[in-house]
Design an enzyme around this catalytic site. Structure first.
Site, PDB file in Angstrom:
ATOM      1  N   TYR A 143       0.704  -1.153  -0.002  1.00 44.21           N
ATOM      2  CA  TYR A 143      -0.079   0.017   0.149  1.00 44.21           C
ATOM      3  C   TYR A 143       0.785   1.212   0.055  1.00 44.21           C
ATOM      4  O   TYR A 143       1.742   1.355   0.731  1.00 44.21           O
ATOM      5  CB  TYR A 143      -1.149  -0.064   1.255  1.00 44.21           C
ATOM      6  N   ASP A 238       9.454   2.856   0.118  1.00 45.96           N
ATOM      7  CA  ASP A 238       8.321   3.735   0.701  1.00 45.96           C
ATOM      8  C   ASP A 238       8.359   3.281   2.137  1.00 45.96           C
ATOM      9  O   ASP A 238       8.233   2.478   2.869  1.00 45.96           O
ATOM     10  CB  ASP A 238       6.975   3.090   0.108  1.00 45.96           C
ATOM     11  N   LYS A 266       4.055  10.138   8.032  1.00 44.68           N
ATOM     12  CA  LYS A 266       3.742   9.753   9.354  1.00 44.68           C
ATOM     13  C   LYS A 266       4.577  10.385  10.349  1.00 44.68           C
ATOM     14  O   LYS A 266       4.521  11.630  10.737  1.00 44.68           O
ATOM     15  CB  LYS A 266       3.799   8.403   9.574  1.00 44.68           C
TER      16      LYS A 266
HETATM   17  C1  LIG Z   1       3.676   2.557   3.370  1.00 45.20           C
HETATM   18  C2  LIG Z   1       2.599   3.674   3.186  1.00 45.20           C
HETATM   19  N1  LIG Z   1       2.733   4.466   2.136  1.00 45.20           N
HETATM   20  C3  LIG Z   1       1.911   5.495   1.866  1.00 45.20           C
HETATM   21  C4  LIG Z   1       0.784   5.721   2.701  1.00 45.20           C
HETATM   22  C5  LIG Z   1      -0.068   6.612   2.479  1.00 45.20           C
HETATM   23  O1  LIG Z   1       0.177   7.867   3.355  1.00 45.20           O
HETATM   24  P1  LIG Z   1      -1.051   8.963   3.613  1.00 45.20           P
HETATM   25  O2  LIG Z   1      -2.052   8.007   4.334  1.00 45.20           O
HETATM   26  O3  LIG Z   1      -0.579  10.029   4.786  1.00 45.20           O
HETATM   27  O4  LIG Z   1      -1.542   9.252   2.530  1.00 45.20           O
HETATM   28  C6  LIG Z   1       0.604   4.842   3.826  1.00 45.20           C
HETATM   29  C7  LIG Z   1      -0.569   4.950   4.620  1.00 45.20           C
HETATM   30  O5  LIG Z   1      -0.858   4.197   5.449  1.00 45.20           O
HETATM   31  C8  LIG Z   1       1.349   3.857   3.950  1.00 45.20           C
HETATM   32  O6  LIG Z   1       1.327   2.667   4.779  1.00 45.20           O
END
Ligand SMILES: Cc1ncc(COP(=O)(O)O)c(C=O)c1O
Length: 423
Positions: A143, A238, A266
């Site tokens: 994700y 990521d 985060k």
């Molecule tokens: C690994 C990862 N990348 C990207 C995102 C997306 O971040 P956001 O919810 O701040 O848009 C998340 C969200 O949980 C995530 O866990």
């Protein structure tokens, strides 16, 4: 009983789809209504009905210092006193960028954005612009936020709600997204071989965190690095979850593998909406106004968010990561034993202050394994723990997070609650 939460939820459902602003919060997969939160501090949340909860969601990862950390709060309040948004450069964005580049030595430059979704979406655009190629590789259950190209075989809410894909995303977009199972280098090799010279980037959560916590196998990340280099594709880590979480310098420090681009979110916002993407100077300088790849944001580098993020990261530079990891593992292992004593098959996956207990007997190394976990048992566990004052993520496909302020007493109380739950 008509609680305040229940009444708020009824009102919310009339004006917000599903009563929430992010799907998993609706708690549908665990058959509960969401609790509305009035206040948070340390390891705890208080609902609008006054229920106190020991929290293991921690805002889905950001609150590693605990909720409402006094240093972060003061930094944010002080920043608010100087105005809340300028639409012009401010000192905080330079300070935070410098600290990120310092703790991630292979990140030469960053661009601040306002969410993890924006960070990953922009990193992929940059990779496409830089390489002149269109395709990307992502992993089954990976994700990376909700932008179009990632909504193929995604984890998190897409997995929780069993949504196979998403209406509204043109087929032509996801056709550019190639999928491979996590932890299987041969499969990635095949995808590269079938798409020669066409893959702009491979994006990976170096520890998968949206199918529950799933660790990379020995040599896996190094193998991805090698394949990307061989095929002239960029490797994007990521690290929205893992950054400043699995080590100060994220998974790239912990596993000793260097990506070309890194996405963060985060923790670097200290509870405010922040993301960023960064990497090698030569690549980053393709972003406008240095280069021709366009990306912008009204609230990017927001002074209040930068102040909170900087205070968080500075506090983390003094933090005992090893101690937190040790306590988390001991706690999660005890939790596993308690559940096993109730006759459950449980697999524990853990790294640093992240863990998931899967109700299955099959080691969980990828999304297919994670899906063997019994969601009915998880739903019972979730509800039982919540009734006893413990807040877990409302889905078996999510991670539990501990923080530096979860005390032994909090952890003991959580174990006591687990002993009392009937499954
Ligand atoms: C690994 C990862 N990348 C990207 C995102 C997306 O971040 P956001 O919810 O701040 O848009 C998340 C969200 O949980 C995530 O866990």
């Amino acid at each position: 009983m008509d609680t305040i939460s229940k009444k708020l939820f009824e009102r919310a459902c009339a004006v917000l789809p599903g009563g929430v602003n992010s799907p998993v919060r609706a708690c549908r997969s665990v058959g509960c209504d969401p609790l509305f939160i009035a206040r948070s501090e340390g390891a705890r949340l208080w609902t609008v009905d006054g229920q106190e909860l020991i929290d293991y969601v921690m805002s889905w990862g950001p609150m590693i210092l605990g909720h409402s950390n006094p240093v972060v709060r003061e930094a944010a309040i002080k920043a608010v006193g100087n105005g809340t948004s300028y639409g012009a450069p401010c000192p905080g964005e330079v300070d935070l960028a410098e600290v990120i580049c310092q703790v991630m030595p292979d990140v030469d430059m960053v661009r601040m954005v306002s969410s993890g979704t924006e960070a990953t979406m922009s990193a992929v655009r940059l990779a496409r612009g830089y390489t002149g190629r269109d395709k990307i590789i992502k992993f089954d259950g990976g994700y990376h936020g909700h932008s179009d190209c990632f909504l193929a075989a995604a984890g998190s809410g897409v997995a929780t709600l069993s949504i196979p894909g998403t209406p509204g995303v043109p087929d032509a977009f996801v056709e550019q997204t190639l999928i491979a199972p996590y932890n299987d280098l041969a499969a990635v090799e095949q995808v590269f071989a079938a798409n020669p010279g066409q893959v702009a980037a491979l994006i990976v959560e170096p520890v998968a965190g949206n199918i529950g916590c799933v660790l990379p196998g020995e040599g896996y990340l190094a193998g991805l690095r090698k394949l990307c280099t061989e095929h002239g594709s960029l490797l994007i880590f990521d690290e929205v979850i893992t950054g400043f979480r699995v080590a100060l310098g994220g998974a790239q420090e912990r596993f000793g593998v260097t990506p070309d681009l890194t996405t963060l979110g985060k923790i670097i916002g200290g509870g405010f909406p922040v993301g960023c993407y960064g990497g090698k100077r030569e690549i980053m300088e393709r972003i406008a106004p240095c280069g021709d790849v366009y990306q912008a944001g009204t609230l990017s580098g927001n002074p209040v968010a930068m102040a909170a993020g900087l205070a968080t990261v500075q506090e983390l530079m003094k933090a005992d990561y090893a101690g937190l990891e040790k306590r988390t593992l001991a706690f999660a292992s005890e939790l596993k034993s308690i559940l096993e004593a109730k006759g459950q098959d449980v697999i524990l996956n853990h790294v640093a202050s992240i863990f998931t207990l899967f109700f299955t007997d099959r080691p969980v190394n990828n999304y297919a394994d994670a899906k063997t976990a019994n969601s009915g048992t998880f739903a019972k566990f979730y509800a039982g723990m919540r009734a006893r004052g413990v807040n877990l993520a409302p889905s078996g496909f999510e991670c539990a997070f501990t923080s530096l302020v979860h005390t032994d007493a909090d952890l003991d109380k959580t174990l006591e609650a687990a002993r009392a739950v009937e499954l």
